[in-house]
Write an enzyme that holds these catalytic residues in place. Structure first.
Site, PDB file in Angstrom:
ATOM      1  N   GLU A  33      78.585 -74.205 -32.187  1.00 38.67           N
ATOM      2  CA  GLU A  33      79.371 -75.234 -31.480  1.00 38.67           C
ATOM      3  C   GLU A  33      78.464 -76.307 -30.874  1.00 38.67           C
ATOM      4  OE1 GLU A  33      81.418 -72.041 -29.352  1.00 38.67           O
ATOM      5  OE2 GLU A  33      83.301 -73.028 -29.842  1.00 38.67           O
ATOM      6  N   GLY A  90      78.737 -70.047 -30.086  1.00 39.60           N
ATOM      7  CA  GLY A  90      78.416 -71.171 -29.197  1.00 39.60           C
ATOM      8  C   GLY A  90      77.205 -71.968 -29.668  1.00 39.60           C
ATOM      9  N   ALA A 141      77.090 -68.124 -27.579  1.00 40.28           N
ATOM     10  CA  ALA A 141      77.131 -68.100 -26.126  1.00 40.28           C
ATOM     11  C   ALA A 141      76.556 -66.748 -25.702  1.00 40.28           C
ATOM     12  CB  ALA A 141      78.561 -68.252 -25.652  1.00 40.28           C
ATOM     13  N   GLU A 144      83.190 -64.826 -33.330  1.00 41.45           N
ATOM     14  CA  GLU A 144      83.953 -64.507 -32.110  1.00 41.45           C
ATOM     15  C   GLU A 144      85.040 -63.462 -32.310  1.00 41.45           C
ATOM     16  OE1 GLU A 144      82.881 -67.482 -32.869  1.00 41.45           O
ATOM     17  OE2 GLU A 144      82.104 -68.463 -31.069  1.00 41.45           O
TER      18      GLU A 144
END
Ligand code: CAA
Length: 259
Positions: A114, A111, A67, A134
């Site tokens: 993911e 992300g 992300a 993360e």
């Protein structure tokens, strides 16, 4: 909607979505999330005879390196809403009615990993790497990674992966069952296309229900056996079923119409 963070090309019913922020290693930002959501809920309708979608990253270094960390700085007070918007997009991919394959080269982190996990299958290049970094930021994965990765590789392995942030080399992602195929760098889209072309010869309604029934196995609100039963009964009412059976009896190739 005009796309600025992704671009799409259609070749014979296979749409290639390219994550297009190479300078930021295709980090998944708000714009990319809303564009992907738009594609999977509305944008795809411009294409007729669609077989499936491949998602890949632009540039040589990454599928997507997470992300967008720089966006995170401003969302602390609205974190839940921010993440829910992302979840809505990831769920749209996971439950889409046609197959979606992540074609991964280089980094698929956080992300980005993911996003690959929300796809129905993954093809990885030999330079591919997957990791959840993360906890280095003092966070947990926030776009469903704790759930989808645990479903794929089991609790103990998921715990270790997320707590250590170890970078999985491509070969290990296949051994663990995260990725379906390992191919030389530069061949991920070709391999994904080969898989989709094979799927494209099958009954599209049956393929749609393979997705819904397998997904039901991981949805605690559903009884997967009942979902399977309903799907089977519904498919028996279709012209595709009549065509599949007739083709078998007549010893010819079935021509499915998705009806
Ligand atoms: N967000 C925003 N920008 C990113 C990014 C990310 N996740 N990853 C890389 N970039 C940017 C860098 O800031 C850099 O931009 P500038 O040139 O403007 O400085 C550019 O992409 C190239 O990156 P590097 O110079 O760092 O490239 P490198 O080859 O030296 O390192 C890397 C590559 C190891 C992937 C490193 O970029 C890195 O560690 N990136 C962050 C990975 C990460 O922590 N991802 C998880 C994000 S959190 C998350 O995803 C939470 C969630 O689940 C919702």
């Amino acid at each position: 909607m005009k796309y600025t963070s992704i671009h799409t090309t259609n070749t014979d019913g296979i749409v290639l979505i390219t994550l297009d922020r190479p300078k930021a290693l295709n980090a998944v930002n708000t714009a990319m999330i809303s564009e992907l959501y738009h594609f999977f809920t509305e944008g795809y309708q411009q294409y007729t005879d669609l077989i499936g979608v491949i998602i890949t990253g632009s540039g040589e270094k990454a599928f997507a390196a997470g992300a967008d960390i720089k966006e995170f700085m401003d969302v602390a007070d609205t974190a839940k809403d921010f993440l829910r918007t992302g979840h809505r997009m990831f769920d749209a991919i996971e439950n889409w009615h046609k197959p979606v394959i992540a074609a991964i080269h280089g980094f698929a982190l956080g992300g980005g990993c993911e996003l690959a996990l929300a796809c129905h299958m993954r093809v990885i290049a030999d330079n591919g790497k997957m990791s959840f970094p993360e906890v280095n930021l003092g966070l947990v994965p926030g776009y469903g990674g704790t759930q989808r990765m645990s479903q794929l590789i089991g609790k103990a392995r998921a715990m270790e992966l997320m707590m250590t942030t170890d970078m999985l080399p491509a070969v290990r992602t296949v051994e663990l069952g995260i990725c379906n195929h390992l191919v030389p760098v530069g061949e991920v889209v070709a391999k994904s296309t080969e898989i989709l072309k094979k799927i494209g010869t099958k009954g599209p309604l049956a393929i749609k229900h393979i997705i819904s029934t397998v997904n039901a196995c991981f949805d605690q609100t559903k009884n997967g056996y009942e979902v399977e039963l309903d799907a089977f009964a519904e498919l028996m009412q279709t012209q595709d079923f009549q065509e599949g059976v007739s083709a078998f009896v007549e010893k010819r190739k079935a021509e499915f119409k998705g009806e």
